[in-house]
Enzyme design. Structure first.
Site, PDB file in Angstrom:
ATOM      1  N   ARG A 140      13.683   9.465  -2.965  1.00 22.43           N
ATOM      2  CA  ARG A 140      14.636  10.550  -3.261  1.00 22.43           C
ATOM      3  C   ARG A 140      15.945  10.332  -2.493  1.00 22.43           C
ATOM      4  O   ARG A 140      17.046  10.467  -3.037  1.00 22.43           O
ATOM      5  CB  ARG A 140      13.981  11.880  -2.868  1.00 22.43           C
ATOM      6  CG  ARG A 140      14.899  13.095  -2.882  1.00 22.43           C
ATOM      7  CD  ARG A 140      14.072  14.290  -2.434  1.00 22.43           C
ATOM      8  NE  ARG A 140      14.835  15.511  -2.332  1.00 22.43           N
ATOM      9  CZ  ARG A 140      15.452  15.912  -1.235  1.00 22.43           C
ATOM     10  NH1 ARG A 140      15.436  15.151  -0.155  1.00 22.43           N
ATOM     11  NH2 ARG A 140      16.103  17.062  -1.217  1.00 22.43           N
ATOM     12  N   ARG A 180     -16.546  16.417  14.397  1.00 22.46           N
ATOM     13  CA  ARG A 180     -16.898  16.870  15.763  1.00 22.46           C
ATOM     14  C   ARG A 180     -17.802  18.118  15.696  1.00 22.46           C
ATOM     15  O   ARG A 180     -18.726  18.263  16.496  1.00 22.46           O
ATOM     16  CB  ARG A 180     -15.611  17.158  16.538  1.00 22.46           C
ATOM     17  CG  ARG A 180     -15.778  17.795  17.875  1.00 22.46           C
ATOM     18  CD  ARG A 180     -16.178  16.858  18.978  1.00 22.46           C
ATOM     19  NE  ARG A 180     -15.130  15.961  19.394  1.00 22.46           N
ATOM     20  CZ  ARG A 180     -15.344  14.932  20.221  1.00 22.46           C
ATOM     21  NH1 ARG A 180     -16.556  14.674  20.680  1.00 22.46           N
ATOM     22  NH2 ARG A 180     -14.358  14.149  20.576  1.00 22.46           N
ATOM     23  N   ASP A 231      -0.048   1.919   8.722  1.00 26.19           N
ATOM     24  CA  ASP A 231      -0.550   1.133   9.859  1.00 26.19           C
ATOM     25  C   ASP A 231       0.403   1.110  11.056  1.00 26.19           C
ATOM     26  O   ASP A 231      -0.015   0.783  12.166  1.00 26.19           O
ATOM     27  CB  ASP A 231      -0.801  -0.324   9.429  1.00 26.19           C
ATOM     28  CG  ASP A 231      -1.755  -0.419   8.254  1.00 26.19           C
ATOM     29  OD1 ASP A 231      -2.602   0.479   8.116  1.00 26.19           O
ATOM     30  OD2 ASP A 231      -1.654  -1.386   7.478  1.00 26.19           O
ATOM     31  N   GLN A 271      -6.910   8.432   4.096  1.00 22.40           N
ATOM     32  CA  GLN A 271      -5.801   8.413   5.060  1.00 22.40           C
ATOM     33  C   GLN A 271      -4.463   8.077   4.415  1.00 22.40           C
ATOM     34  O   GLN A 271      -3.408   8.300   4.991  1.00 22.40           O
ATOM     35  CB  GLN A 271      -6.090   7.361   6.155  1.00 22.40           C
ATOM     36  CG  GLN A 271      -7.302   7.698   6.981  1.00 22.40           C
ATOM     37  CD  GLN A 271      -7.873   6.467   7.674  1.00 22.40           C
ATOM     38  OE1 GLN A 271      -7.605   6.237   8.841  1.00 22.40           O
ATOM     39  NE2 GLN A 271      -8.653   5.683   6.949  1.00 22.40           N
ATOM     40  N   THR A 310       4.292   2.084   5.842  1.00 21.78           N
ATOM     41  CA  THR A 310       2.859   1.770   5.850  1.00 21.78           C
ATOM     42  C   THR A 310       2.183   2.673   6.871  1.00 21.78           C
ATOM     43  O   THR A 310       2.748   2.934   7.935  1.00 21.78           O
ATOM     44  CB  THR A 310       2.565   0.296   6.188  1.00 21.78           C
ATOM     45  OG1 THR A 310       1.178   0.200   6.620  1.00 21.78           O
ATOM     46  CG2 THR A 310       3.418  -0.263   7.304  1.00 21.78           C
ATOM     47  N   SER A 331       6.022  -7.155   1.485  1.00 20.13           N
ATOM     48  CA  SER A 331       7.065  -6.802   0.502  1.00 20.13           C
ATOM     49  C   SER A 331       8.427  -7.286   0.971  1.00 20.13           C
ATOM     50  O   SER A 331       9.257  -7.726   0.170  1.00 20.13           O
ATOM     51  CB  SER A 331       7.123  -5.282   0.323  1.00 20.13           C
ATOM     52  OG  SER A 331       5.822  -4.767   0.161  1.00 20.13           O
ATOM     53  N   LYS A 391     -23.159  13.691  28.051  1.00 15.18           N
ATOM     54  CA  LYS A 391     -22.840  14.293  26.753  1.00 15.18           C
ATOM     55  C   LYS A 391     -23.968  14.105  25.740  1.00 15.18           C
ATOM     56  O   LYS A 391     -24.587  13.050  25.684  1.00 15.18           O
ATOM     57  CB  LYS A 391     -21.578  13.653  26.199  1.00 15.18           C
ATOM     58  CG  LYS A 391     -20.375  13.944  27.045  1.00 15.18           C
ATOM     59  CD  LYS A 391     -19.173  13.334  26.405  1.00 15.18           C
ATOM     60  CE  LYS A 391     -17.958  13.739  27.193  1.00 15.18           C
ATOM     61  NZ  LYS A 391     -16.748  13.372  26.509  1.00 15.18           N
ATOM     62  N   GLU A 424     -10.407  -0.481  11.841  1.00  8.91           N
ATOM     63  CA  GLU A 424     -11.072  -1.370  10.872  1.00  8.91           C
ATOM     64  C   GLU A 424     -10.905  -2.847  11.261  1.00  8.91           C
ATOM     65  O   GLU A 424     -11.750  -3.672  10.948  1.00  8.91           O
ATOM     66  CB  GLU A 424     -10.543  -1.120   9.463  1.00  8.91           C
ATOM     67  CG  GLU A 424      -9.065  -1.422   9.300  1.00  8.91           C
ATOM     68  CD  GLU A 424      -8.553  -1.180   7.896  1.00  8.91           C
ATOM     69  OE1 GLU A 424      -9.334  -0.869   6.998  1.00  8.91           O
ATOM     70  OE2 GLU A 424      -7.330  -1.316   7.699  1.00  8.91           O
ATOM     71  N   GLY A 458       0.841  -1.209   0.000  1.00  6.45           N
ATOM     72  CA  GLY A 458       0.000   0.000   0.000  1.00  6.45           C
ATOM     73  C   GLY A 458       0.867   1.247   0.000  1.00  6.45           C
ATOM     74  O   GLY A 458       1.894   1.291   0.670  1.00  6.45           O
ATOM     75  N   ASP A 496       2.542  -1.085  11.757  1.00  8.53           N
ATOM     76  CA  ASP A 496       2.363  -2.420  12.348  1.00  8.53           C
ATOM     77  C   ASP A 496       3.440  -3.418  11.938  1.00  8.53           C
ATOM     78  O   ASP A 496       3.189  -4.621  11.883  1.00  8.53           O
ATOM     79  CB  ASP A 496       0.971  -2.973  11.959  1.00  8.53           C
ATOM     80  CG  ASP A 496       0.866  -3.253  10.470  1.00  8.53           C
ATOM     81  OD1 ASP A 496       1.703  -2.741   9.695  1.00  8.53           O
ATOM     82  OD2 ASP A 496      -0.040  -3.995  10.065  1.00  8.53           O
ATOM     83  N   ARG A 524       0.423  -4.849  -4.974  1.00  5.89           N
ATOM     84  CA  ARG A 524       0.530  -6.056  -4.126  1.00  5.89           C
ATOM     85  C   ARG A 524       0.594  -7.220  -5.105  1.00  5.89           C
ATOM     86  O   ARG A 524      -0.430  -7.642  -5.636  1.00  5.89           O
ATOM     87  CB  ARG A 524      -0.687  -6.166  -3.210  1.00  5.89           C
ATOM     88  CG  ARG A 524      -0.894  -4.935  -2.305  1.00  5.89           C
ATOM     89  CD  ARG A 524      -2.024  -5.196  -1.330  1.00  5.89           C
ATOM     90  NE  ARG A 524      -2.523  -3.981  -0.705  1.00  5.89           N
ATOM     91  CZ  ARG A 524      -2.011  -3.424   0.393  1.00  5.89           C
ATOM     92  NH1 ARG A 524      -0.966  -3.958   0.959  1.00  5.89           N
ATOM     93  NH2 ARG A 524      -2.540  -2.330   0.915  1.00  5.89           N
ATOM     94  N   GLY A 552      -5.674   0.636   9.504  1.00  5.50           N
ATOM     95  CA  GLY A 552      -4.726   0.078  10.476  1.00  5.50           C
ATOM     96  C   GLY A 552      -4.565  -1.419  10.364  1.00  5.50           C
ATOM     97  O   GLY A 552      -3.889  -2.034  11.159  1.00  5.50           O
ATOM     98  N   ARG A 553      -5.278  -1.985   9.393  1.00  3.00           N
ATOM     99  CA  ARG A 553      -5.260  -3.442   9.217  1.00  3.00           C
ATOM    100  C   ARG A 553      -5.651  -4.122  10.520  1.00  3.00           C
ATOM    101  O   ARG A 553      -6.643  -3.739  11.116  1.00  3.00           O
ATOM    102  CB  ARG A 553      -3.879  -3.881   8.700  1.00  3.00           C
ATOM    103  CG  ARG A 553      -3.977  -4.967   7.688  1.00  3.00           C
ATOM    104  CD  ARG A 553      -2.719  -5.268   6.928  1.00  3.00           C
ATOM    105  NE  ARG A 553      -1.473  -5.087   7.605  1.00  3.00           N
ATOM    106  CZ  ARG A 553      -0.352  -5.703   7.257  1.00  3.00           C
ATOM    107  NH1 ARG A 553      -0.383  -6.549   6.249  1.00  3.00           N
ATOM    108  NH2 ARG A 553       0.785  -5.481   7.879  1.00  3.00           N
ATOM    109  N   GLY A 577       5.890  -2.707   3.070  1.00  2.00           N
ATOM    110  CA  GLY A 577       5.466  -3.332   4.322  1.00  2.00           C
ATOM    111  C   GLY A 577       6.021  -4.731   4.460  1.00  2.00           C
ATOM    112  O   GLY A 577       6.894  -5.149   3.682  1.00  2.00           O
ATOM    113  N   ASP A 578       5.491  -5.485   5.436  1.00  2.00           N
ATOM    114  CA  ASP A 578       6.145  -6.772   5.713  1.00  2.00           C
ATOM    115  C   ASP A 578       5.935  -7.817   4.620  1.00  2.00           C
ATOM    116  O   ASP A 578       6.791  -8.676   4.411  1.00  2.00           O
ATOM    117  CB  ASP A 578       5.845  -7.307   7.113  1.00  2.00           C
ATOM    118  CG  ASP A 578       4.379  -7.318   7.446  1.00  2.00           C
ATOM    119  OD1 ASP A 578       3.568  -7.085   6.525  1.00  2.00           O
ATOM    120  OD2 ASP A 578       4.049  -7.562   8.614  1.00  2.00           O
TER     121      ASP A 578
END
Ligand code: F6P
Length: 323
Positions: A21, A155, A128, A254, A126, A105, A213, A222, A11, A130, A72, A171-172, A102-103
Site C-alpha cells: 500500500r 502453558r 525470521d 506464525q 520475513t 528474492s 517445577k 526449527e 514466504g 534473519d 519461491r 525462524g529458518r 527475503g534475501d
C-alpha cells in the site's frame, strides 16, 4: 510518467500488504505510474503485470498474507529467463522495481539489475528477522505475538496437567523468533541453532531446577526450513530421562494473521523510503533498520547463510529468570 513495478516474493509475512500500500500510494506521490505483478517472479515471467491505482490498495493495511500473492521461483535462477524478463520490462518501459521479500528474492533482484534490468530497491519482509544488513524485517513482531499467544495457551495445559512441552517455532536457520518468544513466554529453556544445548544438559536443567517445577516449556527453533526437529528431541529426551514430552509445532500459523502496529508502521515507512530512493535514481539497495534508524543499505551478499542470533546475554537472562 516513470513506471514502477512492485512484487512480493518468498514466504509471506504479515505487513507485506502494508508495504505494498505504501509503495503504491508513495509511487503516485512521486509521479510514478505503478504496476503490480502476481505471485512474485513467476508473475514477471508469465507477464502477469497489471496497473495498480491508489484505490486498489484500499482496505489492505490490516490484512495478513499478500494480496499480490507470492512464491519461491526457481525458474528465475536461469539467466535466460531473467533476460526475457528484462526484455519484457524494457518493452513496457518499466525502469523501477520494488521487491518486498527475503534475501533469496533480493538476490534475484540484484541479478536482474546487474544484467541490464530496472533500478531495484528491496524491502525486507520475513518472519525470521534473519536478513543481513537490517535489524528488523517486516512480519517478525506479528509472528512473535502469534507464537506467544499459542505458548500462553499451552502453558495453561502444561501447568494444569503437570506436563512438559516442546514448542517448535519457525525462524529458518536463526534463533531470533525462538529467543523473542521464549523470553516473553517465560520458557524454561530456549533451544537455538546458534547456542545448542545437549540433551544431557536439558535433562540436568530440568531435574536440578531449584523450584522443582512440575511442568516445563522448552522453545525449540526449527533450525532449518523443515519443521519437525522437536519430535526427535522429545524422543531422545524421553530415552534419557524417562520424562514424557508433548510436542507442538506452531508451523505456518506464525506466518498468518493481521499485522501488529509495529509491522504496519515499519512497512509503511519502508515502502515510502523505497519509492523515494527510486525517485532519486538509487538502485541495488535495501531499505533497512540500522541503529534503530530507517536507512538504505547494500543487499546482503549472495550465498550468505542468513543473519544469525548472537546475543547470548539474552539466553543468560532467561536462565536467571527460570532458575
Ligand atoms: O522464511 C520464512 C519461513 O516461514 C521460515 O521460518 C520457514 O523455515 C520457511 O519459511 C518455510 O517455508 P515454506 O513457506 O516454503 O513452507
Amino acid at each position: 510518467m516513470k513506471k514502477l513495478l512492485v512484487l512480493t516474493s518468498g514466504g509471506d509475512a504479515p505487513g507485506m500488504n502494508a508495504a505494498l500500500r505504501a509503495v503504491v500510494r508513495s509511487g503516485y506521490y512521486y509521479d510514478f505510474q505503478v504496476f503490480g505483478c502476481r505471485g512474485g517472479y513467476d508473475g514477471l515471467i508469465a507477464n502477469d503485470i497489471f496497473s495498480l491505482k491508489s484505490n486498489d490498495v484500499a482496505n489492505i493495511i490490516q490484512r495478513g498474507g499478500t494480496v499480490l500473492q507470492t512464491g519461491r521461483c526457481k525458474a528465475f535462477w536461469d539467466q535466460k529467463v531473467r533476460a526475457q524478463c528484462i526484455d519484457l520490462l524494457k518493452r513496457k518501459e518499466i525502469s523501477s522495481l520494488v521487491v518486498i521479500g527475503g534475501d533469496g528474492s533480493f538476490r534475484g533482484a540484484a541479478l536482474l539489475q546487474q544484467e541490464g534490468g530496472p533500478n531495484v530497491i528491496g524491502i525486507p519482509a520475513t518472519i525470521d528477522n534473519d536478513i543481513i544488513g537490517t535489524e528488523y524485517t517486516i512480519g517478525f513482531n506479528t509472528a512473535a505475538n502469534t507464537a506467544l499467544d499459542a505458548i500462553d495457551k499451552i502453558r495453561d495445559t502444561a501447568s494444569s496437567h503437570g506436563r512438559h512441552f516442546l514448542i517448535e517455532v519457525m525462524g529458518r536457520r536463526s534463533g531470533f523468533l525462538a529467543v523473542e518468544v521464549g523470553i516473553a513466554g517465560g520458557a524454561e529453556i530456549i533451544l537455538t541453532p546458534e547456542f545448542p544445548i545437549s540433551n544431557e544438559s536439558i535433562v540436568e536443567l530440568l531435574y536440578n531446577n531449584k523450584r522443582k517445577k512440575l511442568s516445563n516449556i522448552i522453545i525449540v527453533a526449527e533450525a532449518s526450513s523443515i519443521p519437525g526437529r522437536s519430535v526427535k528431541i522429545a524422543q531422545e529426551l524421553k530415552a534419557l530421562s524417562g520424562l514424557e514430552f508433548k510436542v507442538c509445532i506452531l508451523g505456518h500459523t506464525q506466518r498468518g494473521g493481521s499485522p501488529r502496529v509495529t509491522d504496519r508502521t515499519i512497512a509503511s515507512q519502508m515502502g515510502e523510503m523505497a519509492v523515494r530512493a527510486l525517485n532519486d535514481n538509487k538502485t541495488n539497495l535495501m531499505v533497512a533498520i540500522r541503529n534503530q534508524q530507517l536507512t538504505l543499505t547494500e543487499f546482503p551478499p549472495p550465498d550468505n547463510p542468513g543473519r544469525r542470533f548472537t546475543d547470548e546475554s539474552l539466553l543468560h537472562l532467561n536462565r536467571i529468570f527460570c532458575s
